[in-house]
Design a protein around this motif. Structure first.
Motif, PDB file in Angstrom:
ATOM      1  N   LEU A 183      28.709  13.073  29.857  1.00  0.00           N
ATOM      2  CA  LEU A 183      29.883  13.503  29.084  1.00  0.00           C
ATOM      3  C   LEU A 183      30.952  14.067  30.008  1.00  0.00           C
ATOM      4  O   LEU A 183      32.140  13.739  29.885  1.00  0.00           O
ATOM      5  CB  LEU A 183      29.458  14.555  28.056  1.00  0.00           C
ATOM      6  CG  LEU A 183      30.592  15.226  27.288  1.00  0.00           C
ATOM      7  CD1 LEU A 183      31.240  14.229  26.356  1.00  0.00           C
ATOM      8  CD2 LEU A 183      30.073  16.422  26.500  1.00  0.00           C
ATOM      9  N   LEU A 206      35.695   9.302  22.875  1.00  0.00           N
ATOM     10  CA  LEU A 206      34.504   8.568  23.292  1.00  0.00           C
ATOM     11  C   LEU A 206      34.427   7.320  22.440  1.00  0.00           C
ATOM     12  O   LEU A 206      34.856   7.340  21.288  1.00  0.00           O
ATOM     13  CB  LEU A 206      33.249   9.404  23.024  1.00  0.00           C
ATOM     14  CG  LEU A 206      32.996  10.646  23.855  1.00  0.00           C
ATOM     15  CD1 LEU A 206      32.094  11.593  23.110  1.00  0.00           C
ATOM     16  CD2 LEU A 206      32.379  10.257  25.174  1.00  0.00           C
ATOM     17  N   GLN A 210      29.093   5.336  22.859  1.00  0.00           N
ATOM     18  CA  GLN A 210      28.861   6.468  23.775  1.00  0.00           C
ATOM     19  C   GLN A 210      28.502   7.724  22.990  1.00  0.00           C
ATOM     20  O   GLN A 210      27.529   8.411  23.293  1.00  0.00           O
ATOM     21  CB  GLN A 210      30.119   6.733  24.591  1.00  0.00           C
ATOM     22  CG  GLN A 210      30.326   5.782  25.734  1.00  0.00           C
ATOM     23  CD  GLN A 210      31.675   6.004  26.393  1.00  0.00           C
ATOM     24  OE1 GLN A 210      32.661   6.309  25.724  1.00  0.00           O
ATOM     25  NE2 GLN A 210      31.713   5.865  27.695  1.00  0.00           N
ATOM     26  N   ALA A 211      29.324   8.018  21.975  1.00  0.00           N
ATOM     27  CA  ALA A 211      29.094   9.232  21.202  1.00  0.00           C
ATOM     28  C   ALA A 211      27.708   9.214  20.582  1.00  0.00           C
ATOM     29  O   ALA A 211      27.021  10.227  20.525  1.00  0.00           O
ATOM     30  CB  ALA A 211      30.160   9.373  20.121  1.00  0.00           C
ATOM     31  N   LEU A 214      25.059   9.939  23.274  1.00  0.00           N
ATOM     32  CA  LEU A 214      25.123  11.324  23.734  1.00  0.00           C
ATOM     33  C   LEU A 214      24.602  12.262  22.653  1.00  0.00           C
ATOM     34  O   LEU A 214      23.822  13.183  22.920  1.00  0.00           O
ATOM     35  CB  LEU A 214      26.556  11.683  24.125  1.00  0.00           C
ATOM     36  CG  LEU A 214      27.081  10.940  25.349  1.00  0.00           C
ATOM     37  CD1 LEU A 214      28.531  11.289  25.613  1.00  0.00           C
ATOM     38  CD2 LEU A 214      26.243  11.282  26.563  1.00  0.00           C
TER      39      LEU A 214
END
Lengths: 515, 501
Positions: A183, A206, A210-211, A214
């Motif tokens: 991140l 993001l 990706q989000a 994560l």
């Protein structure tokens, strides 16, 4: 003093730990450790008084660069969500030390005090850190002491329990570390410099994928710690194998860490994905409530019963957090406090029974009310607080959670209520078997009621249970603004993609020295 | 100051090799003095060795900031070299402190022991400073041959002989690979100078030639043996277990650091043009090395053997950093080696302290109850295990953090996830050591009276493990400066190539 208040609160216990380890002897170790644990408690009570209830941001902020090459700063602050958890942790540590000195910890007291005070620094640091790196350091710092506490002072299967605990937690936390670094490296493209500062990292654009990854990594780390069903399997072993003092710390002061991680980091950093995942987590919360309650019904060991009751009760907290409703989140934060109190009191009362009878098996106990009415009364209050009887603290939080959850999904709320009914059932059934009926052994007639020291240890908890149950307003008033701010972040629209070139190469750690 | 005076007194061209020269002269002095003294005064020889190494470290430290090729480019003297000179000299000096008790207790031939230790150190230093392929080879061999003999130096212990023989046979085999690789690279590029090879490989036609690729592959295998990367690790457990414990410490820390110093400089600084070729190979090596090292370590009951597999696993994490390539990765690896070195030296120092003369080799059961009898030793061992585990705020954590960051930055997400999962696995076997010391009961054991040397080594290791982790700034600065000085000297275009992927 206010300028460095939080730093003092965090590091006084660590200084105490070192002092105790280096200078104390067998005789002075308990009083020394206890006094060192009172200092952060006093400071955090001052923090309560000085806190401005109308401010929804971080207060008492301290911020200075630490490892500049990594973009790491020493940044601590307190808001309404962490405000009451700090004195709670400090109080529980003090009570744990006081309780443990009365015979629960009968060997290696110096090492025990060292680990408990070190744990306190970790706990308070987790609650107060605003920098992700700093947070991670404290998060891991709590791991070592509790591992030793279970491993050294636990009962029969302590080694197994300690390994299970550390492996589960490390699995979650190392993936979390990878996600945090990712991140930060990603955010560097937008912010121009690497930074682990939480306040800078909100709303970094993001991609959805990706989000998701994560959030998944962070959520795993926190969910293991809460624990969210089905990641709970370390909990019954750790809670029941730890010494009473260790169970009090685990169940009273450490279970907040995971939920707090969701509130502070996982949800505000990735609000869209968190909203997507909310139904899943609400469902897991409800499953946890019912599953924990049913297993608690089947337990024959008092400590395991409380352990499964914990699984059930943290289900409520998870439900409350992910309902993402003002009432439910406030209720969840309130429950972080009240569940800490009631679990600690329950473990303490069970520990007191164990010290007298050397057993925790429900089947071998009975009729203890007659020789020890005060012990019986205390166990009763603790149990009623845990099951949420109106007038006691547990009710406030559970009511708010159910209210908020009802707005989010009435089905979830309806199912969760069954947990309350089951809760009354398993608690009171156990109480009946332990306290009423004929004496299990004739020798039990002679067991002693609470000693003055034991009353002193448990009295603050009982008093707080009544106070928080009858007059929750001073707390809710301070919690509310931060919960509103939290929800504003959680409900935020996706961050707009920025127009400037995000692929702009940025230098990182050590690269700046290069031509 | 002292080293400055010495430096000024000497011809300027000697200055770059002052540190290895001091070590070499000390080695000769040890041999001369040792032949006069006889075996009973092994401690005096130890202190002589120690002071030589300390002086060498001082000389290396004084050379920080100077950049000069020496001996027509055969040696490169820059901050990178100085960093490794210091690290290697300090490691060797710590090994001497470990040996002060050990050599007389096991009745090892002290003159040979200390002379070999010093000559191994010279080899390591040459390897770290190597500017051409021949010096890489010479350094590697000077180091290896000395360590082969040291591994087998406990002649009465068959396991020591076995360790030496295994290490020698496989080491000689790997040297063959390395030499073949050197020959091929030389054949393809027409030079043994790293600088010139690097320049020649700028042309893409040459970079893709099978000669170069085969040479590269051979060199990877050769270095893979030396750093104990899977599948070239087979010698490690037996050699580590059988060798006298201070020698094992030297192998795990000194040999490994020096081999990585040469490996890193060769690949990251001089062969970045071939990253497309070696990157994939290192990816696989890193993944295998971490996973096999950690998984097999789970099953070990002998602590030395466990530390051998742990060393393999750590080589895997370092390879993750090397796979990433680039400035951050180079600096991260240097920092990682620093934290790794002290935690390992400390762990071996504890083993030296608890080892019994009549029964060398320490099992987990032997550590039972150590916390009760020797609380300080147990606490120190726990600290080293926690650092190797990678828990904050210790040096091992920052090292892992740094390496993971560098690899993530280069886009190796899955490799880093694998490394993280491996770290979870490693928790188990490091924690087992702690359990053995703190939870299990053990027989009361009488330890050898500990000489102050060992206590000093322990204190240094403890302090370094904590300080490097709690305040990493100066050491990050040091590692980054060292790597940048190596990379900056190499070529100005290196930087662009680093950022390209």
């Amino acid at each position: 003093m206010t300028a460095n208040l939080l730093t003092l609160i965090i590091f006084v216990p660590l200084v105490g730990a070192l002092a105790v380890a280096l200078f104390a002897d067998e005789r002075t170790v308990w009083p020394a450790a206890f006094i060192f644990s009172l200092l952060p408690l006093a400071l955090s009570i001052y923090l309560l008084v000085a806190f401005n209830p109308h401010d929804n941001g971080y207060q008492f902020v301290e911020r200075r660069p630490w490892i500049a090459d990594f973009g790491v700063s020493y940044h601590v602050g307190v808001d309404g969500i962490s405000l009451f958890l700090v004195p709670l942790a400090a109080l529980l540590v003090s009570l744990t030390l006081l309780y443990a000195s009365g015979g629960d910890i009968d060997r290696r007291p110096r090492e025990f005090c060292f680990f408990v005070l070190m744990l306190e620094t970790g706990l308070l640091g987790v609650l107060l850190a605003v920098d992700l790196f700093l947070f991670y350091v404290f998060w891991e710092l709590t791991l070592i002491p509790i591992y030793f506490i279970i491993g050294i002072w636990g009962s029969q299967r302590r080694v197994y329990a300690a390994f299970k605990f550390i492996l589960y937690t490390m699995l979650g936390s190392l993936l979390m570390l990878v996600a945090l670094i990712y991140l930060v490296l990603h955010a560097r493209g937008y912010l121009g410099a690497a930074t682990f500062d939480l306040t800078d990292l909100y709303r970094v654009p993001l991609s959805h994928a990706q989000a998701r990854w994560l959030f998944a990594a962070l959520a795993l780390g926190f969910a293991v710690k809460v624990p969210v069903w089905p990641l709970h399997s370390w909990l019954p072993d750790a809670y029941s194998e730890a010494p009473t003092a260790g169970s009090m710390l685990l169940g009273g002061a450490m279970f907040q860490m995971g939920v707090y991680g969701f509130l502070r980091f996982a949800i505000p950093l990735f609000p869209e994905v968190a909203r997507e995942a909310a139904p899943l987590f609400m469902a897991l919360g409800v499953v946890g409530i019912i599953y924990g309650a049913l297993l608690a019904l089947a337990q024959s060991d008092l400590k395991r019963l409380v352990a499964y009751a914990s699984v059930s009760h943290v289900g409520f907290v998870v439900l409350g957090v992910f309902a993402l409703d003002r009432f439910s989140v406030e209720g969840a934060v309130y429950q972080l406090i009240t569940h800490g109190l009631s679990t600690t009191a329950l473990f303490m009362a069970i520990g007191m029974i164990y010290l007298r009878r050397r057993t925790r098996a429900i089947g071998e106990l009975g009729g203890l009310w007659r020789p020890a009415p005060m012990l019986g009364a205390i166990l009763m209050v603790a149990m009623l607080s845990a099951v949420g009887l109106p007038g006691l603290d547990g009710f406030v939080g559970e009511f708010l959670v159910l209210l908020g959850a009802y707005f989010a999904s009435w089905q979830a709320a309806a199912l969760a209520v069954s947990g309350l009914i089951l809760g009354v059932l398993y608690m009171l059934w156990a109480y009946e078997r332990v306290m009423f009926g004929p004496l299990a052994k004739s020798a039990d007639r002679g067991i002693a009621d609470l000693a003055p020291r034991e009353v002193a240890v448990i009295f603050p908890l009982i008093a707080l249970m009544f106070f928080l149950g009858l007059y929750p307003r001073p707390l809710l008033r301070r919690i509310e603004p931060s919960v509103v701010a939290f929800l504003a972040r959680a409900q935020a629209a996706p961050a707009p993609a920025l127009s400037f070139d995000r692929a702009k190469p940025q230098e990182f750690a050590g690269l700046r020295v290069v031509p | 100051m002292i080293s400055g005076t010495i430096g000024a007194a000497l011809d300027a061209s000697w200055r770059p090799v002052l540190a290895p020269a001091v070590v070499a002269i000390t080695a000769m002095a040890v041999m001369l003095v040792g032949s006069r003294l006889g075996e009973e005064d092994s401690e005096g020889l130890g202190w002589l060795t120690f002071s030589g190494l300390a002086l060498a470290a001082l000389c290396a430290f004084a050379a920080v900031g100077r950049h000069a090729p020496a001996f027509a480019g055969a040696l490169i003297v820059d901050d990178y070299t100085a960093f490794f000179y210091c690290l290697i000299a300090v490691c060797a000096a710590m090994v001497v402190l470990l040996s002060l008790d050990y050599v007389p207790a096991l009745e090892l031939p002290s003159t040979e022991y200390y002379a070999l230790l010093l000559s191994a150190t010279v080899g390591m230093m040459l390897l770290a400073a190597a500017g051409d392929l021949i010096i890489i080879f010479l350094g590697l061999e000077t180091m290896s041959i000395s360590v082969y003999v040291m591994a087998a130096i406990a002649r009465r212990d068959p396991r020591s002989s076995e360790a030496g023989l295994k290490y020698f046979l496989l080491g000689a085999f790997s040297t063959g690979f390395l030499l073949y690789g050197i020959a091929l690279l030389y054949g393809a590029t027409g030079s043994i100078k790293l600088e010139a090879i690097s320049r020649a490989l700028q042309s893409s036609a040459l970079a893709a030639s099978p000669l170069v690729l085969l040479g590269l592959a051979m060199m990877l295998i050769g270095f893979g043996f030396k750093v104990a990367a899977v599948p070239f690790h087979a010698w490690t457990p037996d050699a580590y277990e059988g060798a006298p414990t201070p020698v094992t410490a030297l192998m795990a820390v000194g040999v490994k650091s020096a081999a990585f110093a040469g490996f890193l400089r060769l690949l990251l600084v001089y062969l970045p043009a071939l990253h497309a070729q070696w990157g994939g190979a290192l990816w696989v090596l890193a993944a295998l090395t971490m996973s096999v090292g950690n998984l097999v370590a789970l099953a070990q009951n002998n602590v030395k053997r466990m530390l051998a597999y742990s060393a393999i696993a750590h080589a895997g994490y370092i390879l993750v950093g090397m796979t990433a390539a680039g400035g951050a990765a180079g600096a991260a690896v240097l920092y990682y080696l620093l934290g790794y070195a002290f935690a390992n030296l400390g762990a071996f120092a504890v083993l030296v302290a608890v080892e019994r003369v009549e029964q060398p080799g320490t099992t987990l059961a032997d550590l039972g109850g150590l916390a009760k009898g020797q609380p300080m030793l147990a606490a120190a061992m726990a600290l080293f295990m926690l650092s190797l585990m990678g828990l904050p705020p210790l040096a091992g954590f920052v090292g892992k953090f740094y390496v993971f960051s560098a690899a993530l930055q280069a886009g190796y997400v899955w490799l880093v996830v694998l490394a993280a999962l491996n770290s979870v696995i490693s928790t188990y076997y490091y924690a087992r050591v702690i359990v053995a010391m703190y939870v299990n009961e053990g027989a009361e054991r009488k330890l050898r009276a500990r000489r102050p040397g060992l206590s000093v080594a322990l204190a240094v290791a403890i302090a370094a493990t904590i300080i490097i982790g709690v305040d990493p700034r100066p050491y990050v600065e040091m590692a980054a400066g060292a790597y940048a000085s190596a990379a900056g000297i190499a070529r100005s275009g290196v930087r662009a190539a680093f950022l390209a992927h």
